[in-house]
Write a protein that holds these residues in place. Structure first.
Motif, mmCIF file in Angstrom:
data_model
loop_
_atom_site.group_PDB
_atom_site.id
_atom_site.type_symbol
_atom_site.label_atom_id
_atom_site.label_comp_id
_atom_site.label_asym_id
_atom_site.label_seq_id
_atom_site.Cartn_x
_atom_site.Cartn_y
_atom_site.Cartn_z
ATOM 1 N N ALA A 1 0.840 -1.207 0.000
ATOM 2 C CA ALA A 1 0.000 0.000 0.000
ATOM 3 C C ALA A 1 0.872 1.254 0.000
ATOM 4 N N MET A 2 1.963 1.214 0.742
ATOM 5 C CA MET A 2 2.896 2.338 0.762
ATOM 6 C C MET A 2 3.500 2.545 -0.629
ATOM 7 N N ALA A 3 3.857 1.457 -1.302
ATOM 8 C CA ALA A 3 4.445 1.552 -2.643
ATOM 9 C C ALA A 3 3.457 2.159 -3.629
ATOM 10 N N GLU A 4 2.207 1.734 -3.546
ATOM 11 C CA GLU A 4 1.186 2.256 -4.459
ATOM 12 C C GLU A 4 0.981 3.756 -4.297
ATOM 13 N N ALA A 5 1.149 4.253 -3.071
ATOM 14 C CA ALA A 5 0.932 5.668 -2.794
ATOM 15 C C ALA A 5 2.199 6.513 -2.936
ATOM 16 N N GLU A 6 3.340 5.886 -3.181
ATOM 17 C CA GLU A 6 4.631 6.590 -3.192
ATOM 18 C C GLU A 6 4.855 7.326 -4.511
ATOM 19 N N PRO A 7 5.037 8.661 -4.454
ATOM 20 C CA PRO A 7 5.276 9.417 -5.686
ATOM 21 C C PRO A 7 6.732 9.367 -6.175
ATOM 22 N N ASP A 8 7.687 9.122 -5.285
ATOM 23 C CA ASP A 8 9.110 9.089 -5.654
ATOM 24 C C ASP A 8 9.427 7.736 -6.294
ATOM 25 N N PRO A 9 9.820 7.724 -7.578
ATOM 26 C CA PRO A 9 10.082 6.457 -8.257
ATOM 27 C C PRO A 9 11.156 5.592 -7.583
ATOM 28 N N ALA A 10 12.210 6.193 -7.083
ATOM 29 C CA ALA A 10 13.286 5.410 -6.451
ATOM 30 C C ALA A 10 12.793 4.773 -5.150
ATOM 31 N N ARG A 11 12.060 5.522 -4.360
ATOM 32 C CA ARG A 11 11.524 4.966 -3.111
ATOM 33 C C ARG A 11 10.447 3.925 -3.402
ATOM 34 N N ARG A 12 9.641 4.162 -4.443
ATOM 35 C CA ARG A 12 8.620 3.176 -4.835
ATOM 36 C C ARG A 12 9.293 1.859 -5.217
ATOM 37 N N GLU A 13 10.380 1.933 -5.960
ATOM 38 C CA GLU A 13 11.124 0.726 -6.343
ATOM 39 C C GLU A 13 11.650 -0.002 -5.105
ATOM 40 N N PHE A 14 12.175 0.751 -4.142
ATOM 41 C CA PHE A 14 12.639 0.164 -2.884
ATOM 42 C C PHE A 14 11.489 -0.551 -2.179
ATOM 43 N N LEU A 15 10.342 0.099 -2.106
ATOM 44 C CA LEU A 15 9.175 -0.490 -1.446
ATOM 45 C C LEU A 15 8.680 -1.740 -2.174
ATOM 46 N N GLU A 16 8.689 -1.700 -3.488
ATOM 47 C CA GLU A 16 8.235 -2.860 -4.263
ATOM 48 C C GLU A 16 9.147 -4.064 -4.049
ATOM 49 N N GLY A 17 10.432 -3.831 -3.855
ATOM 50 C CA GLY A 17 11.376 -4.917 -3.627
ATOM 51 C C GLY A 17 11.547 -5.279 -2.161
ATOM 52 N N PHE A 18 10.913 -4.524 -1.280
ATOM 53 C CA PHE A 18 11.088 -4.709 0.161
ATOM 54 C C PHE A 18 10.735 -6.109 0.645
ATOM 55 N N PRO A 19 9.577 -6.664 0.278
ATOM 56 C CA PRO A 19 9.237 -7.999 0.795
ATOM 57 C C PRO A 19 10.281 -9.063 0.445
ATOM 58 N N GLU A 20 10.768 -9.061 -0.776
ATOM 59 C CA GLU A 20 11.785 -10.028 -1.167
ATOM 60 C C GLU A 20 13.133 -9.696 -0.538
ATOM 61 N N GLY A 21 13.482 -8.408 -0.542
ATOM 62 C CA GLY A 21 14.775 -7.979 -0.032
ATOM 63 C C GLY A 21 14.983 -8.229 1.451
ATOM 64 N N PHE A 22 13.898 -8.240 2.201
ATOM 65 C CA PHE A 22 14.006 -8.454 3.640
ATOM 66 C C PHE A 22 13.447 -9.799 4.073
ATOM 67 N N GLY A 23 13.321 -10.712 3.118
ATOM 68 C CA GLY A 23 12.977 -12.096 3.453
ATOM 69 C C GLY A 23 11.546 -12.327 3.891
ATOM 70 N N LEU A 24 10.642 -11.408 3.555
ATOM 71 C CA LEU A 24 9.240 -11.607 3.913
ATOM 72 C C LEU A 24 8.561 -12.626 2.992
ATOM 73 N N VAL A 25 9.069 -12.733 1.777
ATOM 74 C CA VAL A 25 8.583 -13.731 0.814
ATOM 75 C C VAL A 25 9.794 -14.383 0.162
ATOM 76 N N GLU A 26 9.574 -15.517 -0.419
ATOM 77 C CA GLU A 26 10.654 -16.194 -1.133
ATOM 78 C C GLU A 26 11.047 -15.403 -2.356
ATOM 79 N N ASP A 27 12.336 -15.375 -2.655
ATOM 80 C CA ASP A 27 12.855 -14.718 -3.839
ATOM 81 C C ASP A 27 12.237 -15.351 -5.067
ATOM 82 N N ALA A 28 11.824 -14.522 -6.012
ATOM 83 C CA ALA A 28 11.153 -15.007 -7.223
ATOM 84 C C ALA A 28 12.088 -15.771 -8.159
ATOM 85 N N SER A 29 13.399 -15.643 -7.985
ATOM 86 C CA SER A 29 14.330 -16.320 -8.908
ATOM 87 C C SER A 29 14.607 -17.742 -8.535
#
Length: 91
Positions: free
Chosen positions: A63-91
């Motif tokens: 939800a934070m990513a969807e509302a984020e106007p800054d593209p760089a921060r939005r990208e960070f938020l979109e990758g957050f679940p995988e990057g911090f081990g909340l979900v399995e890496d898609a690769s």
């Protein structure tokens, strides 16, 4: 009217903001070894969450990513679940 709909959302915003700062810090701003320790410590904490707690955090971050106007921060938020081990890496 509160800025955040819940305490959980406010805490998630604060934590993600701190992690965003650490992730983007230059070596002169923060020792790289200390930054890694903090980031790994948070990822370890997340690994201890229940499935429901992980899903709640994932939903908040999305939800934070969807509302984020800054593209760089939005990208960070979109990758957050995988990057911090909340979900399995898609690769």
């Amino acid at each position: 009217m509160p800025v955040y709909p819940s305490l959980t959302r406010a805490l998630a915003e604060a934590l993600v903001g701190a992690l965003w700062f650490i992730e983007g810090s230059e070596n002169e701003q923060m020792d790289p070894d200390d930054a890694v320790k903090v980031l790994e410590g948070v990822a370890h904490l997340f690994s201890q969450l229940s499935t429901d707690q992980r899903q709640e955090l994932i939903d908040l971050v999305r939800a934070m990513a969807e509302a984020e106007p800054d593209p760089a921060r939005r990208e960070f938020l979109e990758g957050f679940p995988e990057g911090f081990g909340l979900v399995e890496d898609a690769s």
